[in-house]
Design a protein around this motif. Sequence first.
Motif, short mmCIF file in Angstrom:
data_model
loop_
_atom_site.label_atom_id
_atom_site.label_comp_id
_atom_site.label_asym_id
_atom_site.label_seq_id
_atom_site.Cartn_x
_atom_site.Cartn_y
_atom_site.Cartn_z
N ASP A 115 -18.05 -6.64 31.04
CA ASP A 115 -19.19 -5.90 30.51
C ASP A 115 -18.84 -4.46 30.13
N GLY A 116 -17.58 -4.07 30.28
CA GLY A 116 -17.21 -2.68 30.02
C GLY A 116 -17.31 -2.27 28.57
N VAL A 117 -17.14 -3.21 27.66
CA VAL A 117 -17.23 -2.92 26.22
C VAL A 117 -18.11 -3.99 25.58
N THR A 118 -19.16 -3.56 24.90
CA THR A 118 -20.02 -4.50 24.17
C THR A 118 -20.25 -3.94 22.76
N VAL A 119 -20.55 -4.86 21.84
CA VAL A 119 -20.81 -4.45 20.47
C VAL A 119 -22.13 -5.07 20.02
N LYS A 120 -22.74 -4.45 19.01
CA LYS A 120 -23.91 -5.02 18.36
C LYS A 120 -23.72 -4.83 16.86
N MET A 148 -18.92 -13.65 20.53
CA MET A 148 -17.52 -13.80 20.88
C MET A 148 -16.94 -12.53 21.52
N VAL A 149 -17.24 -11.38 20.91
CA VAL A 149 -16.63 -10.13 21.38
C VAL A 149 -17.20 -9.74 22.75
N ASN A 150 -18.49 -9.96 22.96
CA ASN A 150 -19.14 -9.54 24.20
C ASN A 150 -18.90 -10.57 25.30
#
Length: 461
Positions: free
Chosen positions: A346-351, A360-362
């Motif tokens: 959960d340290g890096v998430t994108v929207k 996929m990225v999250n």
Amino acid sequence: ALPSRESLALPAAPPPPPSPRPLPVAGRPDTEELGFFNGRGGFSPDGREYVIHVATDEAGNLRLPPRPWTNVLANDQLGCIISETGAGATWCGNSREHRLTPWFNDPLLDPHGDALYLRDEGTAAWFSCFPGPAPAGGRYEIRHGHGYTGCRRDGDDLAVETLVFVDRREPVRITRIRVTNRGGHMRRFSLFAYSQLVLGGQPEEAERFVVTSFDEAGGVMLARNRTAGPFAGHAAFAAILGGGPDSPLHHTGDRTAFLGPGADPAAPAALAEPHLDGRTGAGHAPCFALQAELALNPGDSAETWVLLGQKDDREQALALVASLAEPDACEAAWRTTHDSWRRDLDGVTVKTPSPSLDLMVNGWLTYQTLACRMNGRSALYQSGGAYGFRDQLQDSLALLALQPWTTRRQILLHAAHQFVEGDVLHWWHPPLSRGIRTRFADDLLWLPFASVEYIRATGDR
């Protein structure tokens, strides 16, 4: 072209259980809306699980995805592959050189080197807790998550929930089986846990040297292979924890006795016998097979925990099992594993405007990089086990924004596999770093590139 898995007849094991009455999954109704559903599976609403529906048709054949849909569960010591049918492989130390259970590389049949079975002592009907190798009728629901795979089957006034995970810190695969009696009368069951043993690279090379034993005091099966090179002194182990307080534990280390003449995990001969025969030692086709007995009153649930792993010697193996046998220790291991994966991912998430990219990225791409590429170096179609001078440097850069210390550790590891002559190990197998020396240009270029990228991102000159 290979035939579809759906064209294969995978019958339920005899004797067939009664026709089930499928029940809704508690807390997860049939109306759960799955993202990107394709007719077989889709993502849970929060995107953290991939949910697969597997059912048997009127002929008793499984309706499966076109190929095995697998999850890789691994820490930096031990890992396993598990498909939607429960098939896969488990290793310790090196996914190619030291497998505890066999890796088959068969995407069509998806064979089982280990299995869990539940037998009703009142009716003698039995089935596997996963959809394979001996499915019951009705519907199974499989959930691949970050660090775990779960399976649930409802039917015959019985709910069976199975959860598999690899402890984040210790070299052990832990499986929780929760059985709930939804009927109106007391029922008795036997739970069987079976694993074909390799303790090496390939069964035909290693298994004839495997010697099994049983520790009566701890109720632990043990195995060793004195020809296993750097793993020769190690002890593989298996145990069932949490059966009834007065429940005897039965075992066998003889795969021929367990499976019978047909050597078919879909129809093991031992399930027609009251108890396992207690054989261990040398000269057998080796396996771990354990049997625990359960008694459930109406409405009651029982939890058992099945362990499979390996430590550096017998004493360490017994000590690890003893520590996990403490009250709530396995549950605590599950919570720690679940929470630590959540924290790591959960340290890096994108929207972005693309929901599929976000999905996929999250979580998923990072999870697969860590579990499959960095820790396990293994999957359904390739079980390499080695570090690639180029490959794991590439993988570590995918973690730079999330775990820069992992990138740093990988750079130092690869820097230690150069030679003063200017070449490097193109790949090498831990723990002895056996590999091939080459001057491939991409190997030589990735180390300075990864170093520059790491320094640019962190300032750690």
